[in-house]
Motif scaffolding. Structure first.
Motif, PDB file in Angstrom:
ATOM      1  N   PHE A 175      57.325   9.557  42.289  1.00 48.38           N
ATOM      2  CA  PHE A 175      56.601   9.418  43.553  1.00 48.38           C
ATOM      3  C   PHE A 175      56.792  10.669  44.396  1.00 48.38           C
ATOM      4  O   PHE A 175      57.918  10.972  44.815  1.00 48.38           O
ATOM      5  CB  PHE A 175      57.092   8.191  44.320  1.00 48.38           C
ATOM      6  N   PRO A 176      55.729  11.420  44.663  1.00 48.31           N
ATOM      7  CA  PRO A 176      55.841  12.639  45.468  1.00 48.31           C
ATOM      8  C   PRO A 176      55.905  12.311  46.959  1.00 48.31           C
ATOM      9  O   PRO A 176      54.952  12.498  47.704  1.00 48.31           O
ATOM     10  CB  PRO A 176      54.559  13.398  45.102  1.00 48.31           C
ATOM     11  N   SER A 177      57.059  11.863  47.403  1.00 44.40           N
ATOM     12  CA  SER A 177      57.223  11.335  48.761  1.00 44.40           C
ATOM     13  C   SER A 177      56.847  12.341  49.838  1.00 44.40           C
ATOM     14  O   SER A 177      56.399  11.945  50.920  1.00 44.40           O
ATOM     15  CB  SER A 177      58.681  10.909  48.977  1.00 44.40           C
ATOM     16  N   ARG A 178      57.044  13.616  49.568  1.00 41.20           N
ATOM     17  CA  ARG A 178      56.751  14.635  50.577  1.00 41.20           C
ATOM     18  C   ARG A 178      55.280  14.613  51.001  1.00 41.20           C
ATOM     19  O   ARG A 178      54.947  15.057  52.084  1.00 41.20           O
ATOM     20  CB  ARG A 178      57.118  16.024  50.052  1.00 41.20           C
ATOM     21  N   TRP A 179      54.426  14.123  50.138  1.00 37.82           N
ATOM     22  CA  TRP A 179      52.999  14.085  50.458  1.00 37.82           C
ATOM     23  C   TRP A 179      52.718  13.238  51.688  1.00 37.82           C
ATOM     24  O   TRP A 179      51.715  13.454  52.366  1.00 37.82           O
ATOM     25  CB  TRP A 179      52.195  13.557  49.270  1.00 37.82           C
ATOM     26  N   ILE A 180      53.578  12.267  51.964  1.00 38.27           N
ATOM     27  CA  ILE A 180      53.395  11.443  53.168  1.00 38.27           C
ATOM     28  C   ILE A 180      54.610  11.551  54.096  1.00 38.27           C
ATOM     29  O   ILE A 180      54.898  10.668  54.888  1.00 38.27           O
ATOM     30  CB  ILE A 180      53.102   9.966  52.830  1.00 38.27           C
ATOM     31  N   GLY A 181      55.326  12.670  53.977  1.00 37.00           N
ATOM     32  CA  GLY A 181      56.411  12.961  54.907  1.00 37.00           C
ATOM     33  C   GLY A 181      57.642  12.112  54.766  1.00 37.00           C
ATOM     34  O   GLY A 181      58.323  11.830  55.763  1.00 37.00           O
ATOM     35  N   LEU A 182      57.965  11.707  53.527  1.00 34.72           N
ATOM     36  CA  LEU A 182      59.088  10.796  53.319  1.00 34.72           C
ATOM     37  C   LEU A 182      60.206  11.403  52.488  1.00 34.72           C
ATOM     38  O   LEU A 182      60.886  10.720  51.731  1.00 34.72           O
ATOM     39  CB  LEU A 182      58.582   9.488  52.672  1.00 34.72           C
ATOM     40  N   GLY A 183      60.411  12.706  52.599  1.00 34.02           N
ATOM     41  CA  GLY A 183      61.600  13.314  52.020  1.00 34.02           C
ATOM     42  C   GLY A 183      61.476  13.657  50.554  1.00 34.02           C
ATOM     43  O   GLY A 183      60.386  13.905  50.037  1.00 34.02           O
ATOM     44  N   GLU A 184      62.630  13.676  49.862  1.00 32.35           N
ATOM     45  CA  GLU A 184      62.715  14.111  48.473  1.00 32.35           C
ATOM     46  C   GLU A 184      61.826  13.257  47.563  1.00 32.35           C
ATOM     47  O   GLU A 184      61.659  12.058  47.793  1.00 32.35           O
ATOM     48  CB  GLU A 184      64.164  13.996  47.988  1.00 32.35           C
ATOM     49  N   PRO A 185      61.259  13.861  46.507  1.00 36.37           N
ATOM     50  CA  PRO A 185      60.538  13.072  45.502  1.00 36.37           C
ATOM     51  C   PRO A 185      61.438  11.979  44.938  1.00 36.37           C
ATOM     52  O   PRO A 185      62.655  12.161  44.832  1.00 36.37           O
ATOM     53  CB  PRO A 185      60.178  14.106  44.431  1.00 36.37           C
ATOM     54  N   LEU A 186      60.836  10.865  44.550  1.00 37.61           N
ATOM     55  CA  LEU A 186      61.612   9.698  44.136  1.00 37.61           C
ATOM     56  C   LEU A 186      61.252   9.250  42.732  1.00 37.61           C
ATOM     57  O   LEU A 186      60.090   9.332  42.319  1.00 37.61           O
ATOM     58  CB  LEU A 186      61.348   8.525  45.090  1.00 37.61           C
ATOM     59  N   PRO A 187      62.232   8.740  41.983  1.00 36.86           N
ATOM     60  CA  PRO A 187      61.903   8.064  40.726  1.00 36.86           C
ATOM     61  C   PRO A 187      60.917   6.926  40.984  1.00 36.86           C
ATOM     62  O   PRO A 187      60.933   6.295  42.052  1.00 36.86           O
ATOM     63  CB  PRO A 187      63.266   7.528  40.255  1.00 36.86           C
ATOM     64  N   SER A 188      60.078   6.650  40.016  1.00 35.53           N
ATOM     65  CA  SER A 188      59.004   5.671  40.208  1.00 35.53           C
ATOM     66  C   SER A 188      59.504   4.315  40.667  1.00 35.53           C
ATOM     67  O   SER A 188      58.977   3.717  41.610  1.00 35.53           O
ATOM     68  CB  SER A 188      58.218   5.509  38.897  1.00 35.53           C
ATOM     69  N   ARG A 189      60.538   3.801  39.995  1.00 40.38           N
ATOM     70  CA  ARG A 189      61.014   2.457  40.313  1.00 40.38           C
ATOM     71  C   ARG A 189      61.599   2.382  41.718  1.00 40.38           C
ATOM     72  O   ARG A 189      61.495   1.347  42.389  1.00 40.38           O
ATOM     73  CB  ARG A 189      62.053   2.018  39.288  1.00 40.38           C
ATOM     74  N   ILE A 190      62.199   3.479  42.198  1.00 36.25           N
ATOM     75  CA  ILE A 190      62.707   3.502  43.564  1.00 36.25           C
ATOM     76  C   ILE A 190      61.568   3.293  44.542  1.00 36.25           C
ATOM     77  O   ILE A 190      61.667   2.504  45.493  1.00 36.25           O
ATOM     78  CB  ILE A 190      63.427   4.836  43.855  1.00 36.25           C
ATOM     79  N   ALA A 191      60.449   4.004  44.330  1.00 36.07           N
ATOM     80  CA  ALA A 191      59.298   3.864  45.217  1.00 36.07           C
ATOM     81  C   ALA A 191      58.736   2.449  45.174  1.00 36.07           C
ATOM     82  O   ALA A 191      58.353   1.881  46.212  1.00 36.07           O
ATOM     83  CB  ALA A 191      58.220   4.873  44.832  1.00 36.07           C
ATOM     84  N   LEU A 192      58.697   1.844  43.993  1.00 32.23           N
ATOM     85  CA  LEU A 192      58.151   0.497  43.871  1.00 32.23           C
ATOM     86  C   LEU A 192      59.103  -0.547  44.465  1.00 32.23           C
ATOM     87  O   LEU A 192      58.663  -1.555  45.037  1.00 32.23           O
ATOM     88  CB  LEU A 192      57.843   0.203  42.407  1.00 32.23           C
ATOM     89  N   ASP A 193      60.411  -0.314  44.350  1.00 28.16           N
ATOM     90  CA  ASP A 193      61.370  -1.196  45.025  1.00 28.16           C
ATOM     91  C   ASP A 193      61.247  -1.062  46.535  1.00 28.16           C
ATOM     92  O   ASP A 193      61.340  -2.053  47.273  1.00 28.16           O
ATOM     93  CB  ASP A 193      62.799  -0.850  44.591  1.00 28.16           C
TER      94      ASP A 193
END
Length: 296
Positions: A175-193
């Protein structure tokens, strides 16, 4: 961190988890030991380096301090994040637990205290490591259900986590979190959790139950839960509900910070931990833990 700031009391350490993953942590030593050990647990997507100056200050107050990165973040990130298997369950039952057990082994006779930012506080009941700590302070830790957030944040959460997170993690493998201003990129399951915590009415309790690791009712230690008036990621109502619905048996106290009452224009979700607030805000920490603040 500005290059002219010395952190010569800092030592990098590697900690192996129960599933043989290695996370990176840092220890900040004190020259004025008071029998205190602090663990600083950060929010989702925030690297531990963000907390280095705060940890150094804790050491100057007489405590050994530890920071760490969860797997998949910053110094605990593999060379390629795509397809990495990591979840909130891993972050809590493996990473945070391994760090806690390491610290406890290193300091068996000291008071173990936790400062949690956002996820670093509200996730405490997702593992049994909480039992090793004497007292907690949480900044911006909230009950994440999106309807407790301002309307603009509700729109962002719906767009980011109901649509973007499932689509992008499927396509990109993370999950490219930076695209919506949410910090470091995240593993997929972290974003879904994270999406479950935000979109499910039962929020983090739903995820804890799903993982079979709901220990929130067992937590009885003192907690200071701090909300900040201009924090759109942890609105006052969401922090209130965290105490009312989640930490129901803890000796919980609430503090709401209004920036102008401290002579500040803004603080937001993260800035409590920035060095510029050392004089204004960090004494709240020493007051809560009953530590006489040392002159720097």
């Amino acid at each position: 961190m500005p290059p002219n700031e010395s952190l010569d009391n800092m030592t990098e350490i590697s900690i192996r988890t129960s599933d043989n993953y290695v996370i990176t942590a840092h220890r900040f030593d004190t020259t004025d030991p008071k029998g205190l050990v602090f663990v600083v647990a950060g929010g989702v997507g925030l690297p531990q380096r963000f907390f280095f100056n705060f940890a150094k200050w804790l050491a100057q107050q007489g405590g050994v301090a530890y920071t760490f990165d969860y797997r998949g973040i910053a110094l605990s990130r593999p060379p390629n994040l795509r397809g990495m298997k990591a979840s909130y369950h891993d972050w809590t039952t493996k990473d945070f637990t391994a760090l806690t057990e390491y610290v406890k082994k290193q300091h068996p006779d000291d008071r173990l205290l936790l400062v949690g930012h956002s996820f670093g506080g509200n996730s405490l009941g997702m593992a049994t490591a909480y039992k090793h700590y004497e007292k907690f302070l949480m900044v911006g830790s909230q009950y994440g259900y999106y309807k407790y957030f301002p309307f603009r944040m509700q729109l962002l959460i719906n767009f980011g986590f109901r649509f973007m997170a499932p689509v992008l993690t499927s396509i990109m493998g993370y999950f490219p979190s930076r695209w919506i201003g949410l910090g470091e990129p995240l593993p997929s399951r972290i974003a879904l959790d994270w999406a479950i915590v935000l979109l499910n009415r039962e929020s983090l309790l739903a995820l804890a139950d799903h993982n079979g690791e709901n220990h929130y009712e067992k937590i009885t230690q003192p907690i200071l839960a701090i909300s900040i008036d201009d924090d759109n990621f942890a609105p006052r109502k969401s922090v209130d509900v965290l105490g009312q619905k989640v930490f129901i048996n803890a000796a919980l106290q609430r503090m709401h910070i209004v920036p102008r009452e401290y002579g500040l224009k803004q603080i937001g979700h993260n800035d409590f931990f920035r060095k510029k607030h050392e004089e204004h805000l960090w004494p709240i920490v020493t007051d809560w833990f009953g530590i006489e603040k040392n002159a720097i």
